[in-house]
Design a protein around this motif. Structure first.
Motif, PDB file in Angstrom:
ATOM      1  N   LEU A 236       0.833  -1.197   0.000  1.00 47.03           N
ATOM      2  CA  LEU A 236       0.000   0.000   0.000  1.00 47.03           C
ATOM      3  C   LEU A 236       0.872   1.252   0.000  1.00 47.03           C
ATOM      4  O   LEU A 236       0.595   2.212  -0.723  1.00 47.03           O
ATOM      5  CB  LEU A 236      -0.913  -0.006   1.220  1.00 47.03           C
ATOM      6  N   SER A 237       1.947   1.241   0.785  1.00 48.11           N
ATOM      7  CA  SER A 237       2.870   2.379   0.804  1.00 48.11           C
ATOM      8  C   SER A 237       3.484   2.602  -0.573  1.00 48.11           C
ATOM      9  O   SER A 237       3.646   3.737  -1.017  1.00 48.11           O
ATOM     10  CB  SER A 237       3.981   2.139   1.836  1.00 48.11           C
ATOM     11  N   TYR A 238       3.840   1.513  -1.240  1.00 45.53           N
ATOM     12  CA  TYR A 238       4.411   1.615  -2.580  1.00 45.53           C
ATOM     13  C   TYR A 238       3.419   2.258  -3.541  1.00 45.53           C
ATOM     14  O   TYR A 238       3.775   3.156  -4.313  1.00 45.53           O
ATOM     15  CB  TYR A 238       4.803   0.228  -3.077  1.00 45.53           C
ATOM     16  N   LEU A 239       2.171   1.820  -3.498  1.00 40.37           N
ATOM     17  CA  LEU A 239       1.161   2.366  -4.402  1.00 40.37           C
ATOM     18  C   LEU A 239       0.888   3.842  -4.122  1.00 40.37           C
ATOM     19  O   LEU A 239       0.796   4.661  -5.040  1.00 40.37           O
ATOM     20  CB  LEU A 239      -0.135   1.558  -4.274  1.00 40.37           C
ATOM     21  N   VAL A 240       0.763   4.182  -2.843  1.00 42.00           N
ATOM     22  CA  VAL A 240       0.526   5.576  -2.478  1.00 42.00           C
ATOM     23  C   VAL A 240       1.716   6.445  -2.874  1.00 42.00           C
ATOM     24  O   VAL A 240       1.564   7.533  -3.429  1.00 42.00           O
ATOM     25  CB  VAL A 240       0.243   5.700  -0.972  1.00 42.00           C
ATOM     26  N   GLY A 241       2.932   5.971  -2.590  1.00 44.34           N
ATOM     27  CA  GLY A 241       4.118   6.722  -2.960  1.00 44.34           C
ATOM     28  C   GLY A 241       4.225   6.934  -4.451  1.00 44.34           C
ATOM     29  O   GLY A 241       4.579   8.021  -4.920  1.00 44.34           O
TER      30      GLY A 241
END
Length: 409
Positions: A236-241
């Motif tokens: 999720l962090s990867y997608l948001v970033g």
């Protein structure tokens, strides 16, 4: 606020070129399945760093003076810069102005570093004030504690750490107290702080504050995608970033009934191009503007994405979570007003009112909802001022904002 819909936008854009569009729940299900399959790849949650270091570690010691000046946010972008060591990581604080002038502490929003309020700060110093700003954890040149939620407890602690780092007294007898100004997320932070420590303050000014955003503005799909456990946190962090690094979308809400989305949140703290060209947030570096500063932060700060997501989950944003906090502040002011004749009573917030400034065309903090909800929860102890502007008005109408604040001091 709008950033709950971050992953929805990313996933929607990823499928935009397909000949057929799957229903949103199918996309969500596919993302969840993908998350399970890739769990072995994204293992950042297991041995995560406790402190995510800010860009100061790569600027102060390795860049030349000329290279520093070319940065979107130079190391000395505002006067009186200092780095304050703390158990939560280093905090970047800026403080300048007359030592005997009225004191004003400014707290910025969720997306921008504190340079967004640089114009207001300079204008207040011109009016004889002593000002202090600091980068919230995970923004600008402040580190990010990754093992703690970014909630009102952490933010209150950060405010206290910044205040106690000053060479002059901001609290206690003889300090003269200070005016607390909060913008957007900073407005929610300021309201929460004031509800616990009203006697430290001379006045409270909230600029397009979060804290009373109605839950009805947040889409159901966004809530699902930002709930823990739906997919691996690192994925999720990867997608948001990735979505943040793609830059802001320019697709403002067309009507008040439209749900908040990532496009709104990414653009609302950013001024229009014409406004960005004329604003002066740093007098040492007049070329500095908010859009460039935010882009630099997204790409250069290892803790920004975490701070951003944690603030959305735990920060003082939604009214459902914050109504009790604002009500406590309102009850304090009402009680104070009822004992105003008692000269022995030590008064906090001597102005007796919370001053709330907002833009008429703000797509994030809706004017009518804000007036209705703030008036009710504060027991009528609020006054309002409106500008013909959007959510970004503190970085574009800073001289007018400073004039309003100075009249309170």
């Amino acid at each position: 606020m709008a950033l709950y819909n971050q992953t929805v936008d990313f996933l929607s854009e990823s499928w935009a070129n397909q000949r057929t569009q799957l229903p949103l729940l199918a996309v969500t299900g596919a993302s969840f399945t993908l998350g399970l399959l890739l769990r072995s790849i994204f293992r950042g949650d297991v041995h995560k760093q406790t402190i995510l270091i800010s860009p100061r570690s790569t600027t102060g010691s390795t860049l030349s003076e000329e290279e520093n000046r070319k940065l979107p946010v130079p190391d000395d972008v505002l006067p009186g810069a200092r780095d304050v060591a703390s158990p939560y990581g280093s905090i970047r604080v800026y403080e300048w102005g007359r030592e005997d002038g009225p004191k004003v502490l400014l707290v910025h929003g969720i997306t921008t570093p504190c340079i967004a309020l640089g114009g207001v700060a300079h204008a207040l110093v011109d009016r004889g004030c002593r000002v202090m700003l600091f980068d919230l954890f995970g923004r600008g040149y402040s580190d990010c504690p990754s093992d703690l939620p970014q909630d009102e407890r952490l933010f209150a602690t950060q405010i206290m750490l910044a205040l106690t780092s000053s060479p002059i007294s901001w609290t206690g007898a003889g300090s003269g107290k200070f005016c607390l100004v909060g913008y957007s997320l900073g407005g929610g932070i300021a309201a929460a702080f004031a509800s616990f420590f009203p006697k430290l303050l001379s006045s409270l000014v909230l600029l397009a504050p979060s804290g009373l955003v109605r839950d009805s503005q947040i889409s159901f799909q966004s809530r699902l995608l930002y709930e823990r456990g739906l997919m691996p946190e690192s994925l999720l962090s990867y997608l948001v970033g990735r979505r943040l690094r793609a830059g802001p979308l320019v697709s403002p809400k067309k009507n008040k009934n439209e749900k908040l989305n990532a496009a709104d949140a990414l653009t609302e703290e950013l001024p229009s191009q014409s406004a960005a060209e004329i604003q002066v947030l740093s007098r040492e570096y007049p070329h500095i503007d908010v859009p460039s500063a935010v882009a630099w932060q997204v790409n250069s700060h290892s803790g920004f994405v975490h701070a951003f997501m944690s603030s959305m989950r735990h920060g003082p944003i939604l009214g459902q979570r914050q109504w009790g906090t604002w009500a406590r502040l309102g009850e304090y002011l009402s009680a104070q007003n009822s004992t105003v004749s008692d000269e022995k009573t030590e008064k906090g917030l001597p102005s007796d009112k919370v001053h709330i400034l907002c833009g008429n065309t703000d797509a994030i903090i809706i004017k009518d909802e804000l007036v209705s909800d703030a008036t009710a929860v504060l027991g009528g102890n609020a006054v309002f001022k409106f500008y013909e502007a959007g959510h970004e008005f503190p970085s574009t109408r800073y001289d007018e904002v400073a004039t309003y604040i100075a009249k309170l001091l």
